[in-house]
Design an enzyme around this catalytic site. Structure first.
Site, PDB file in Angstrom:
ATOM      1  N   SER A  51       0.808  -1.215   0.000  1.00 58.51           N
ATOM      2  CA  SER A  51       0.000   0.000   0.000  1.00 58.51           C
ATOM      3  C   SER A  51       0.843   1.268   0.000  1.00 58.51           C
ATOM      4  O   SER A  51       0.307   2.362  -0.178  1.00 58.51           O
ATOM      5  CB  SER A  51      -0.932   0.007   1.215  1.00 58.51           C
ATOM      6  N   LYS A 108      -6.208   4.406   8.441  1.00 61.93           N
ATOM      7  CA  LYS A 108      -5.062   5.168   7.936  1.00 61.93           C
ATOM      8  C   LYS A 108      -5.361   6.659   7.899  1.00 61.93           C
ATOM      9  O   LYS A 108      -4.538   7.488   8.325  1.00 61.93           O
ATOM     10  CB  LYS A 108      -4.694   4.662   6.544  1.00 61.93           C
TER      11      LYS A 108
END
Length: 806
Positions: free
Chosen positions: A650, A693
């Protein structure tokens, strides 16, 4: 294409108009599992089909309510099925080491056991009475008298014969003494010697003849005694047979339709008649001791009911929580007597497989596999379709003690294993017998679609759990908040989590806070407080790591611009709690041949997925900026202040951007954080944990003070996963924080730099001052330097005359 998300795109509120009720008490509880139609059909198929090997493996993530649902479905099905049999072990009178098994109709096992106990008690009381009756005593006295008379008659005849010959027979404590009688006087040794020699010889010959006759009589005494004993035994057997047949007649008549019981009773009758002495009192021991000893002597007439379905309605449904080998298969127990281990058929104990015979056995697959030999024992029974009860020591040939060999029991059972998907696929891959024995897989879903119908059904599910757990009713707003929380738990605004365990925990905690507030129903604030407090209880490590960043112990910039430095986003997992944390990625780029070096990988702190992401961005970089020539580049990437494993791809979009920044000397905004993976075409792909996140970076920015410039860049594909908390949504509404989406890495680099990426002109050149132009110019410089250094090296290797220097 890049886009700035509006507050409405950050959260999917529950439309309360879809919930037509005041509290969950107004709702009809949902009796069927939500979103598990595929699993339900598989379970129904596995239960219905009766062919061998069609046992079930029900799998799915933990907390989905698999076990409870399976028990509910099986119990409902079993209730309509016929009740199965009772199973008993009985003595084998021909070979006590090999007990026989009896299959009896339900309830007959206990009845037969009690009847045999009553019969044994009758035998213990009636047989001694029979041997004390006047008829028996008279007949025995007659036999005894006849024996004594025959003994006496033999000696009387001998005495008479001896007397006629002038010989007397005198009985002494040591035997018999023979001597001559003259004139009515028994001669002694001294007197005998005074007789003439001829007379002595005549008398000695007579004495010898009488002695031979005496020896013949004495020799025949054992035969006479044996005949006497046989007559006594025959009398005893006659009395015994008569008594036993009278006592056993009623039980034979009661079970005359059962051939196996009739055969057993015939063998028991024969054994009792032949061993009548077992039933008679022992005159050499006190009554108390004798009674205790005699109880142990009559195990052979007992019935060991190892499975009793008297109280079972329908087919048996068994869940074995501790599936050891013995608890599954059964065992043979031992008792210690005088330092010796002894056993008999009454010490055979059944296991879960036998108790569930004719019905259903539910097991936790992981527990079965973690107990020694339990898995192998289960497979052996399912393959053989019969159970052989033996001790584990005997099976492994580790015991030298003489044990039993019980008759095997045929079995007809449906075994249902529950477990994790990983366990199912591991067994499928590595155990070749698994697919033959568990042919039906029921896969439970983790999530279901979120739509009008499912929202209403979810409300009914909440109502069902509320009543099952006896909590307070919930009002409509609190149900709506739980539905929103379920979407957050599913990491998808268009899905709902089916994790029943977490939902039940939330209801319990909300009920607790409602009670603290002395409310009769659970309201929105109770659910909010439960979610908040649950997070607070688990939030220590997130706060500690955030504190390190705020205190500048761990370096994370949230404003300004820096070359070759970017904020990436990662998710930390602590138990079942996850939270987001920003990480700084830096890069260097210089002339060389080593390409892009992943420092995490070099020091073995990078996982396979992270290494794959770095290789993909290296491929993209080369294909975009040096498709027709080598790329003379030595670059390095690293997660700063990272001291543990780094995995996942990611951060590959952020890593590519920071590498382009290092090549083009282009400053990157530190007020933005990036998450997203890329493919070889530069497209930004969805990642996991997007909510955590975003919230992780927001918390850092909020702690330092929001200035309206901070934000997060996420893949466009992750828009459907956004279910952000109230603080983030409020900040976006007030334009103090921004969330951007990107489809391509070009969109990301433009957001990070505020500059245009630059589209190639027909000549192949990029516009002046564009990002791509600056990167290409730097790569061209590296190419020129590489050629210059290459020529200089060639000159050093060759002399001025063209000869090669050594």
């Amino acid at each position: 294409m890049k886009d700035t998300l509006t507050p409405s795109a950050l959260y999917q509120h529950c439309d309360l108009t879809q919930l037509v009720f005041e509290t969950t008490d107004d709702l009809k509880p949902l009796n069927v599992p939500l979103g598990q139609q595929r699993a339900l059909e598989a379970i129904e198929f596995g239960i219905d089909i009766e062919h061998e090997g069609y046992n079930l493996f029900v799998f799915g993530g933990s907390g989905l309510g698999k076990h409870q649902l399976v028990q509910q479905i099986v119990a409902e099905r079993a209730a309509s099925e016929a009740t199965r049999s009772d199973w008993c072990y009985i003595n084998n009178f021909d070979d006590a080491q090999k007990p026989k098994v009896l299959q009896l109709p339900v309830g007959m096992g206990q009845k037969f056991r009690k009847d045999m106990e009553a019969l044994t008690e009758d035998l213990l009381t009636s047989l001694p009475s029979s041997f004390q009756s006047e008829e028996y005593r008279n007949r025995r006295q007659e036999i005894e008298g006849d024996f004594q008379e025959r003994q006496e008659q033999a000696f009387k005849q001998l005495d008479k014969d001896a007397e006629e010959r002038g010989i007397a027979i005198k009985r002494t404590p040591t035997g018999y003494t023979l001597g001559p009688v003259i004139d009515g006087q028994l001669f002694g040794p001294e007197e005998f010697k005074k007789l003439p020699t001829e007379e002595q010889e005549r008398l000695e010959k007579l004495i010898a003849d009488i002695q031979i006759e005496l020896q013949d009589i004495i020799r025949d005494m054992p035969l006479l005694q044996r005949e006497h004993h046989q007559r006594i035994k025959a009398l005893n057997q006659e009395i015994t047979q008569h008594t036993v047949e009278q006592l056993i007649a009623w039980i034979e008549n009661a079970y005359r339709d059962n051939t196996e019981i009739s055969n057993y009773l015939a063998a028991a009758k024969k054994h009792a008649i032949e061993n009548v002495d077992f039933f008679l009192p022992n005159p050499t021991t006190p009554d108390v001791e004798d009674a205790g000893n005699r109880v142990a002597e009559f195990h052979e007439y007992r019935v060991n009911v190892i499975v009793d379905n008297t109280d079972t309605v329908g087919a048996p449904v068994i869940y074995e929580d501790n599936p050891t080998y013995q608890n599954l298969i059964g065992r043979v127990e031992y008792v210690s007597q005088m330092g010796t281990l002894l056993t008999d058929f009454t010490l055979i104990k059944s296991g879960a497989l036998l108790r569930a015979n004719g019905g259903y056995l539910i097991l936790d697959a992981e527990k079965v596999l973690t107990h020694a030999f339990a898995w192998e024992g289960l497979k052996r029974v399912l393959k053989a379709q019969q159970i052989k009860i033996e001790s584990l020591e005997e099976m492994l040939s580790l015991a030298s003690t003489l044990s039993l060999e019980p008759e095997s029991i045929p079995i007809n059972i449906k075994v249902i294993l529950t477990g994790e998907p990983t366990l199912y696929y591991l067994l499928k891959e590595y155990d070749r017998e698994f697919s033959q024995l568990f042919k039906v897989a029921a896969d439970f879903s983790q999530v279901t679609d979120r739509n009008t119908d499912s929202v209403r059904l979810y409300a009914r599910l909440i109502a069902a759990l509320q009543r099952r757990n006896a909590t307070r009713a919930l009002d409509r707003e609190s149900v709506g908040r739980i539905i929103e929380h379920a979407s957050r738990a599913a990491d998808d605004r268009e899905k709902l989590s089916l994790h029943v365990e977490s939902l039940t925990d939330l209801l319990h905690e909300a009920d607790y806070w409602a009670g603290k507030s002395k409310r009769g129903i659970i309201r929105l604030e109770d659910v909010e407080k439960s979610i908040e407090k649950r997070r607070y209880r688990q939030d220590k490590y997130r706060e500690l790591m955030q504190e390190q960043i705020v205190r500048d112990i761990k370096f994370i910039d949230t404003d300004g611009e820096t070359i070759a430095q970017v904020n990436a986003l990662s998710v930390m997992q602590v138990g079942d709690y996850s939270f987001g944390q920003p990480s700084r990625i830096t890069a260097t780029a210089r002339l060389g041949q080593s390409g892009v070096v992943d420092i995490e990988r070099e020091v073995k702190l990078g996982g396979h997925l992270h290494s794959k992401g770095v290789m993909i961005l290296s491929s993209y970089l080369a294909s975009c900026f040096a498709p027709d020539q080598p790329l003379p580049l030595s670059a390095s990437l690293v997660f700063e202040q990272s001291y543990g494993m780094v995995d996942g791809d990611s951060a590959s979009a952020a890593e590519l951007c920071v590498l382009l920044s290092a090549l083009g000397h282009i400053p990157l905004k530190q007020s933005l954080a990036v998450t997203g993976s890329i493919n070889q075409r530069g497209e930004i792909q969805a990642i996991g944990g997007v909510n955590e996140k975003i919230e992780g970076f927001f918390d850092i920015c909020h702690a330092r003070g929001l200035n309206g410039q901070q934000g997060v860049i996420i893949p466009t594909a992750n828009k459907v996963h956004l279910m952000l908390n109230k603080d983030v949504r409020q900040a976006v509404t007030e334009h103090r924080f921004s969330i951007y989406t990107a489809d391509h890495v070009n969109d990301v680099i433009e957001l990070l730099t505020g500059q245009s990426i630059g589209v190639a002109e027909p000549t192949g050149d990029f516009p002046e001052n564009s990002i791509n132009r600056r990167v290409c110019d730097r790569i061209n410089q590296l190419q020129t330097l590489h050629q210059q250094y290459g020529n200089h090296t060639d000159d050093k290797k060759s002399g001025t005359d063209g000869t090669q220097a050594i």
